[in-house]
Design a protein around this motif. Structure first.
Motif, PDB file in Angstrom:
ATOM      1  N   TRP A 122       0.818  -1.216   0.000  1.00 26.71           N
ATOM      2  CA  TRP A 122       0.000   0.000   0.000  1.00 26.71           C
ATOM      3  C   TRP A 122       0.845   1.256   0.000  1.00 26.71           C
ATOM      4  CZ3 TRP A 122      -1.151  -4.188   3.167  1.00 26.71           C
ATOM      5  CH2 TRP A 122      -0.531  -4.228   4.427  1.00 26.71           C
ATOM      6  N   LEU A 176      -6.351   1.105  -1.735  1.00 26.07           N
ATOM      7  CA  LEU A 176      -5.974   1.811  -0.510  1.00 26.07           C
ATOM      8  C   LEU A 176      -7.106   1.711   0.509  1.00 26.07           C
ATOM      9  CD1 LEU A 176      -4.147   4.954  -1.949  1.00 26.07           C
ATOM     10  CD2 LEU A 176      -3.169   2.819  -1.101  1.00 26.07           C
ATOM     11  N   GLY A 188      -8.212   2.868   4.977  1.00 18.86           N
ATOM     12  CA  GLY A 188      -7.953   3.776   6.084  1.00 18.86           C
ATOM     13  C   GLY A 188      -8.473   5.171   5.809  1.00 18.86           C
ATOM     14  N   ASP A 234      -3.997   8.855   7.291  1.00 13.18           N
ATOM     15  CA  ASP A 234      -3.048   7.737   7.330  1.00 13.18           C
ATOM     16  C   ASP A 234      -2.082   7.737   6.142  1.00 13.18           C
ATOM     17  OD1 ASP A 234      -4.155   6.563   9.656  1.00 13.18           O
ATOM     18  OD2 ASP A 234      -5.739   5.623   8.468  1.00 13.18           O
ATOM     19  N   LEU A 272      -0.513   3.575   7.874  1.00 17.50           N
ATOM     20  CA  LEU A 272      -1.304   2.599   7.128  1.00 17.50           C
ATOM     21  C   LEU A 272      -1.049   1.184   7.632  1.00 17.50           C
ATOM     22  CD1 LEU A 272      -1.292   3.814   3.403  1.00 17.50           C
ATOM     23  CD2 LEU A 272      -3.261   3.589   4.934  1.00 17.50           C
ATOM     24  N   ARG A 292      -3.150   0.847  10.639  1.00 16.18           N
ATOM     25  CA  ARG A 292      -4.553   0.690  10.269  1.00 16.18           C
ATOM     26  C   ARG A 292      -4.818  -0.730   9.773  1.00 16.18           C
ATOM     27  NH1 ARG A 292      -7.999   3.720  12.221  1.00 16.18           N
ATOM     28  NH2 ARG A 292      -6.707   5.514  11.677  1.00 16.18           N
TER      29      ARG A 292
END
Length: 483
Positions: free
Chosen positions: A149, A182, A184, A188, A397, A400
């Protein structure tokens, strides 16, 4: 450089960023290549990292590999604007590109000769090494040592900028991200992907034209769609610009590669005495909270007393790796009397700690972490739940992902991680520690952690998706090249 006589066998040129987190996957590749005879490997990095690899080589870890070392990279320039995470990939990469020029010239002078490299494998951020591979006419593989990510954020930086999705300055910072792959909240997103657009434009342009894009990840690891999104970007590039034969890019997940038994060959699991491990031996199974913030991240000094008092208030046993500035003693950082009050229940390590060994210890029940990718992978592969305290870069991230996607951890507190340094209280720390280790919820979190560990083990076992990806990649590296 390499041997100048005999047939032109496989010669792999590995170019790494001289930082522990970025080098770890490359060391794992060396352990895999050691099983193949008549392979030459030249590792290009900086002095301390190469010294560590050389020690492993000298003790026989890499068997029959013909190994060479090129120490050309010095310490990266610092980024003083962010004391929590003082190194930026864009600045380090530009610095290293200049340092690489002398070696590049030598490589091109020996182009096509016996002993010349037959493939080049480089860190994702060293995008400029593709030009060298192109001039040599050899495959170029890029390794993302960060999670998929983060790489996707870099590839999608134009979309992030166009939608004003800056994690700090955007009016949408508290909204969820809706870009495919993606997840969150906007806060983030790694802000450096937006603050160094020219660098990430180069990373994207070159990476999407690599022979192979390697990720220290797996389809079974994610549950986010990030790998699928990267594959779609590669396919879109191929349709709009087919490129050269060596640019028939393949996305190759090969992870998780981690220093945990069953997930990597490079291991710090030894029988050598270690005071922290000795202390763990005296603790009850699953009772200890391990605290560490990585090799590069820093928690500012003002936070340390609150963290300490939170640990004290929680009542849980803890093992804390606490880095102290050279001009301070540990007593200067901790609340008065803290060590005396927690003696026996807590252990503070101010030097090096064998993290994989600690995470694999039966007494370790949780990990309070900055959520760097290597630390996160090690915790997931060990089946250890986490308290997330991200600082910068990919870490928000990653945090998360741990708390919201896999649900194998809890945040130290809710809200944007940029506020943690000023808003986390001792009560937040105490509640998070109790929630992770002694609450009713703790049993479910631990159960999910062990289930995820089992799934990840299957990916790297024979027949698993990452096992197949790694096998394919190694077979491509070992192809001989005709003069």
């Amino acid at each position: 450089m390499a041997n100048e006589s005999g047939p032109r066998g496989p010669h792999v040129l590995l170019v790494t960023i001289p930082a522990p987190g970025h080098t770890a996957p490359f060391i794992e590749l060396l352990y895999i290549l050691r099983h193949h005879r008549n392979v030459t490997v030249t590792v290009v990095s900086g002095g301390p990292i190469l010294a560590e690899i050389a020690k492993l080589h000298e003790r026989g870890d890499f068997n029959d590999l013909d190994m060479n070392f090129e120490s050309i990279f010095g310490p990266p320039p610092l980024y003083p604007q962010d004391p929590k995470f003082p190194i930026r990939a864009a600045l380090a990469s530009a610095h290293m590109e200049t340092e690489f020029q002398g070696l590049k010239k030598r490589l091109i002078e020996k182009k096509g000769s016996v002993g010349a490299p037959t493939s080049l494998v480089a860190d994702l951020f060293l995008w400029w090494t593709k030009d060298t591979a192109d001039e040599l006419g050899i495959p170029w593989y890029t390794v993302s040592t960060l999670p998929t990510w983060f790489t996707l954020c870099g590839f999608e930086f134009e979309s992030l900028r166009a939608q004003d999705l800056h994690p700090i300055h955007s009016a949408q910072k508290f909204e969820k991200v809706v870009i495919p792959g993606l997840f969150g909240y906007v806060y983030d997103i790694p802000h450096e992907c937006l603050e160094f657009p020219e660098f990430y434009a180069n990373v994207t342009h070159h990476s999407l034209r690599a022979t192979g894009l390697l990720f220290n990840s797996a389809f079974e690891l994610e549950g986010t769609g990030s790998l699928e999104a990267v594959i779609q970007l590669v396919e879109q590039r191929k349709k709009s610009d087919p490129g050269k034969p060596l640019e028939n890019t393949k996305v190759i997940p090969i992870g998780p590669l981690a220093q945990i038994s069953g997930f990597g060959k490079w291991s710090t699991h030894t029988d050598e005495p270690n005071e922290a491990v000795k202390w763990l031996d005296t603790q009850e199974e699953g009772s200890v909270l391990y605290i560490a913030f990585g090799s590069m991240g820093n928690v500012i000094a003002e936070v340390i007393p609150r963290l300490a008092l939170g640990l004290e208030e929680s009542g849980v046993p803890f093992l804390w790796v606490l880095k102290t500035p050279t001009d301070k003693k540990i007593e200067d950082l901790l609340p008065e009397g803290f060590q005396a009050r927690t003696q026996g229940r807590g252990f503070i390590e101010t030097g090096w700690a064998p993290q994989p060994r600690i995470l694999s210890h039966p007494a370790t029940g949780g990990f309070l972490s900055h959520c760097g990718w290597n630390s996160t992978l090690e915790s997931l592969c060990a089946g250890v739940p986490m308290i997330t305290w991200p600082l910068s870069a990919d870490q928000p991230l990653n945090a998360r992902y741990v708390t919201d996607i896999q649900k194998v951890g809890v945040p130290v507190r809710d809200g944007p991680p940029e506020d943690y340094s000023t808003t986390v209280t001792k009560g937040d720390v105490s509640r998070a520690a109790q929630r992770l280790l002694v609450s009713v919820e703790a049993k479910e979190i631990k159960k999910r952690s062990l289930e995820l560990k089992q799934r990840l083990s299957q990916t790297v076992s024979e027949g698993g998706s990452s096992y197949k990806g790694l096998d394919y990649f190694i077979s491509e590296l070992l192809k001989r090249v005709s003069l």
